[in-house]
Design a protein around this motif. Structure first.
Motif, PDB file in Angstrom:
ATOM      1  N   GLU A 240      33.385  10.707  31.329  1.00 55.84           N
ATOM      2  CA  GLU A 240      32.626  11.539  32.605  1.00 55.84           C
ATOM      3  C   GLU A 240      33.017  12.818  32.630  1.00 55.84           C
ATOM      4  OE1 GLU A 240      32.002   8.698  35.731  1.00 55.84           O
ATOM      5  OE2 GLU A 240      31.667  10.724  36.933  1.00 55.84           O
ATOM      6  N   PRO A 241      32.199  13.718  32.637  1.00 53.78           N
ATOM      7  CA  PRO A 241      32.470  14.997  32.889  1.00 53.78           C
ATOM      8  C   PRO A 241      33.326  15.288  34.058  1.00 53.78           C
ATOM      9  CG  PRO A 241      29.987  14.839  32.493  1.00 53.78           C
ATOM     10  CD  PRO A 241      30.484  13.655  32.480  1.00 53.78           C
ATOM     11  N   GLU A 242      34.200  16.455  34.008  1.00 47.33           N
ATOM     12  CA  GLU A 242      35.125  16.763  35.031  1.00 47.33           C
ATOM     13  C   GLU A 242      35.047  18.226  35.367  1.00 47.33           C
ATOM     14  OE1 GLU A 242      38.594  13.487  34.553  1.00 47.33           O
ATOM     15  OE2 GLU A 242      39.020  15.524  33.821  1.00 47.33           O
ATOM     16  N   VAL A 243      35.451  18.360  36.601  1.00 45.74           N
ATOM     17  CA  VAL A 243      35.690  19.842  37.130  1.00 45.74           C
ATOM     18  C   VAL A 243      37.216  19.806  37.190  1.00 45.74           C
ATOM     19  CG1 VAL A 243      35.787  21.476  38.999  1.00 45.74           C
ATOM     20  CG2 VAL A 243      33.713  19.830  38.656  1.00 45.74           C
ATOM     21  N   THR A 244      37.732  20.896  36.390  1.00 49.98           N
ATOM     22  CA  THR A 244      39.193  21.140  35.925  1.00 49.98           C
ATOM     23  C   THR A 244      39.582  22.203  36.889  1.00 49.98           C
ATOM     24  OG1 THR A 244      38.857  20.262  33.883  1.00 49.98           O
ATOM     25  CG2 THR A 244      40.993  21.253  34.361  1.00 49.98           C
ATOM     26  N   GLN A 245      40.689  22.058  37.542  1.00 48.97           N
ATOM     27  CA  GLN A 245      41.204  23.038  38.598  1.00 48.97           C
ATOM     28  C   GLN A 245      42.707  23.345  38.081  1.00 48.97           C
ATOM     29  OE1 GLN A 245      39.228  21.628  42.376  1.00 48.97           O
ATOM     30  NE2 GLN A 245      40.704  23.398  42.790  1.00 48.97           N
ATOM     31  N   THR A 246      42.969  24.826  37.928  1.00 48.30           N
ATOM     32  CA  THR A 246      44.516  24.814  37.701  1.00 48.30           C
ATOM     33  C   THR A 246      44.849  26.161  38.527  1.00 48.30           C
ATOM     34  OG1 THR A 246      43.558  26.493  35.994  1.00 48.30           O
ATOM     35  CG2 THR A 246      44.357  24.249  35.147  1.00 48.30           C
ATOM     36  N   PRO A 247      46.211  26.209  39.063  1.00 49.40           N
ATOM     37  CA  PRO A 247      47.270  25.276  38.757  1.00 49.40           C
ATOM     38  C   PRO A 247      46.966  23.997  39.642  1.00 49.40           C
ATOM     39  CG  PRO A 247      48.067  26.981  40.091  1.00 49.40           C
ATOM     40  CD  PRO A 247      46.776  27.246  39.631  1.00 49.40           C
ATOM     41  N   SER A 248      47.768  23.033  39.545  1.00 47.69           N
ATOM     42  CA  SER A 248      47.744  21.859  40.624  1.00 47.69           C
ATOM     43  C   SER A 248      48.359  22.286  41.809  1.00 47.69           C
ATOM     44  CB  SER A 248      48.063  20.516  39.946  1.00 47.69           C
ATOM     45  OG  SER A 248      49.493  20.696  39.603  1.00 47.69           O
ATOM     46  N   HIS A 249      49.469  22.935  41.548  1.00 48.48           N
ATOM     47  CA  HIS A 249      50.210  23.455  42.631  1.00 48.48           C
ATOM     48  C   HIS A 249      50.682  24.850  42.637  1.00 48.48           C
ATOM     49  CE1 HIS A 249      53.759  22.391  45.957  1.00 48.48           C
ATOM     50  NE2 HIS A 249      52.834  23.279  46.241  1.00 48.48           N
ATOM     51  N   GLN A 250      50.450  25.574  43.636  1.00 45.41           N
ATOM     52  CA  GLN A 250      50.778  27.083  43.493  1.00 45.41           C
ATOM     53  C   GLN A 250      51.473  27.199  44.877  1.00 45.41           C
ATOM     54  OE1 GLN A 250      48.285  29.937  41.922  1.00 45.41           O
ATOM     55  NE2 GLN A 250      49.561  31.626  42.211  1.00 45.41           N
ATOM     56  N   VAL A 251      52.757  28.022  44.557  1.00 42.23           N
ATOM     57  CA  VAL A 251      53.779  28.246  45.633  1.00 42.23           C
ATOM     58  C   VAL A 251      53.663  30.114  45.664  1.00 42.23           C
ATOM     59  CG1 VAL A 251      55.878  28.381  47.027  1.00 42.23           C
ATOM     60  CG2 VAL A 251      54.829  26.507  45.650  1.00 42.23           C
ATOM     61  N   THR A 252      53.061  30.710  46.862  1.00 41.77           N
ATOM     62  CA  THR A 252      53.165  32.372  46.817  1.00 41.77           C
ATOM     63  C   THR A 252      53.995  32.623  48.058  1.00 41.77           C
ATOM     64  OG1 THR A 252      51.965  33.976  46.455  1.00 41.77           O
ATOM     65  CG2 THR A 252      50.911  32.294  47.899  1.00 41.77           C
ATOM     66  N   GLN A 253      54.499  33.691  47.849  1.00 37.31           N
ATOM     67  CA  GLN A 253      54.772  34.569  49.121  1.00 37.31           C
ATOM     68  C   GLN A 253      53.823  35.186  49.726  1.00 37.31           C
ATOM     69  OE1 GLN A 253      58.291  37.194  48.147  1.00 37.31           O
ATOM     70  NE2 GLN A 253      59.658  35.483  48.795  1.00 37.31           N
ATOM     71  N   MET A 254      53.966  35.115  51.400  1.00 39.26           N
ATOM     72  CA  MET A 254      53.032  35.631  51.983  1.00 39.26           C
ATOM     73  C   MET A 254      52.980  37.330  51.893  1.00 39.26           C
ATOM     74  SD  MET A 254      53.237  35.511  56.397  1.00 39.26           S
ATOM     75  CE  MET A 254      54.880  36.372  56.121  1.00 39.26           C
TER      76      MET A 254
ATOM     77  N   SER B 169      45.610  39.022  50.171  1.00 41.15           N
ATOM     78  CA  SER B 169      46.942  38.893  50.841  1.00 41.15           C
ATOM     79  C   SER B 169      47.100  37.710  51.596  1.00 41.15           C
ATOM     80  CB  SER B 169      46.958  40.116  51.617  1.00 41.15           C
ATOM     81  OG  SER B 169      47.941  40.341  52.353  1.00 41.15           O
ATOM     82  N   THR B 170      47.895  36.817  50.958  1.00 43.06           N
ATOM     83  CA  THR B 170      47.880  35.276  51.342  1.00 43.06           C
ATOM     84  C   THR B 170      48.656  35.252  52.808  1.00 43.06           C
ATOM     85  OG1 THR B 170      49.756  34.924  50.224  1.00 43.06           O
ATOM     86  CG2 THR B 170      47.732  34.001  49.314  1.00 43.06           C
ATOM     87  N   LYS B 171      48.256  34.359  53.855  1.00 41.79           N
ATOM     88  CA  LYS B 171      48.921  34.352  55.057  1.00 41.79           C
ATOM     89  C   LYS B 171      49.395  32.799  55.150  1.00 41.79           C
ATOM     90  CE  LYS B 171      45.108  36.910  57.494  1.00 41.79           C
ATOM     91  NZ  LYS B 171      43.808  36.717  56.561  1.00 41.79           N
TER      92      LYS B 171
END
Lengths: 114, 115
Positions: free
Chosen positions: B1-15, B81-83
């Motif tokens: 079955e077709p899938e929607v693929t997302q990457t990365p599965s987990h991302q950590v980033t600094q504010m 600019s992540t919060k």
């Protein structure tokens, strides 16, 4: 007016029992009401859906009951199984034909015990 | 079955850092979406995209957010600019038509943690 309210927040049901989750909406223009099942670490997956011109839809152990006048709909899971343990979201949408969005309820965490 | 693929599965980033979340929608789908789920809360609509432009965006989708379809297969969400409050699970979805009852499929999500 775009809100969908869902209850209960969590539910514990014994194996073989009936799980019932309720939702209420405000916007009478909504024209499609899906239920999504979400397992930990996964995205929501469509479980079953109904249109407002139908009062009930059944697919296997899953049934949606729809009350248009009360603006309420519910999911019934018959013969609940441990594999049904997941978070369930009701949703509603107004299909405009131009990238319609889903408005989700707050979710119900279902645990089916042995 | 077709899938929607997302990457990365987990991302950590600094504010304050920029992040790009990537999605590969189902190949014949034309409508693309991003949703967000803060831990323990409901899934919320962010933005929809069709024909190389934004169709609709929510109040959450402010100037810090942008979306792009850089090629024929990828669909990206950029947070400039992540919060701390951007920490959430981000889900990409795609559909063949602009209707939620036509193959509206979600990916498994990217968990973004801003520290």
């Amino acid at each position: 007016q775009q809100q969908v309210k869902q209850s209960p927040q969590s539910l514990i049901v014994q194996k073989g029992g009936i799980s019932i989750i309720n939702c209420a909406y405000e916007n009478t223009a909504f024209d499609y009401f899906p239920w999504y099942q979400q397992f930990p670490g996964k995205g929501p997956a469509l479980l079953i859906a109904i249109r407002p011109d139908v009062s009930e839809k059944k697919e296997g152990r899953f049934t949606i009951s729809f009350n248009k006048s009360a603006k309420q709909f519910s999911l019934h899971i018959m013969d609940s199984q441990p594999g049904d343990s997941a978070t369930y979201f009701c949703a509603a949408t107004l299909n405009t034909g131009t990238a319609s969005k889903l408005t989700f309820g707050t979710g119900t965490r279902l645990q089916v015990t042995l | 079955e077709p899938e929607v693929t997302q990457t990365p599965s987990h991302q950590v980033t600094q504010m304050g850092q920029e992040v790009i979340l990537r999605c590969v929608p189902i190949s014949n789908h034309l409508y693309f979406y991003w949703y967000r789920q803060i831990l323990g809360q409901k899934v919320e609509f962010l933005v929809s995209f069709y024909n190389n432009e934004i169709s609709e965006k929510s109040e959450i989708f402010d100037d810090q957010f942008s979306v792009e379809r850089p090629d024929g297969s990828n669909f990206t969400l950029k947070i400039r600019s992540t919060k701390l409050e951007d920490s959430a699970m981000y889900f990409c979805a795609s559909s063949s038509r602009g209707l939620t009852n036509y193959g509206y499929t979600f990916g498994s999500g990217t968990r973004l943690t801003v520290v």
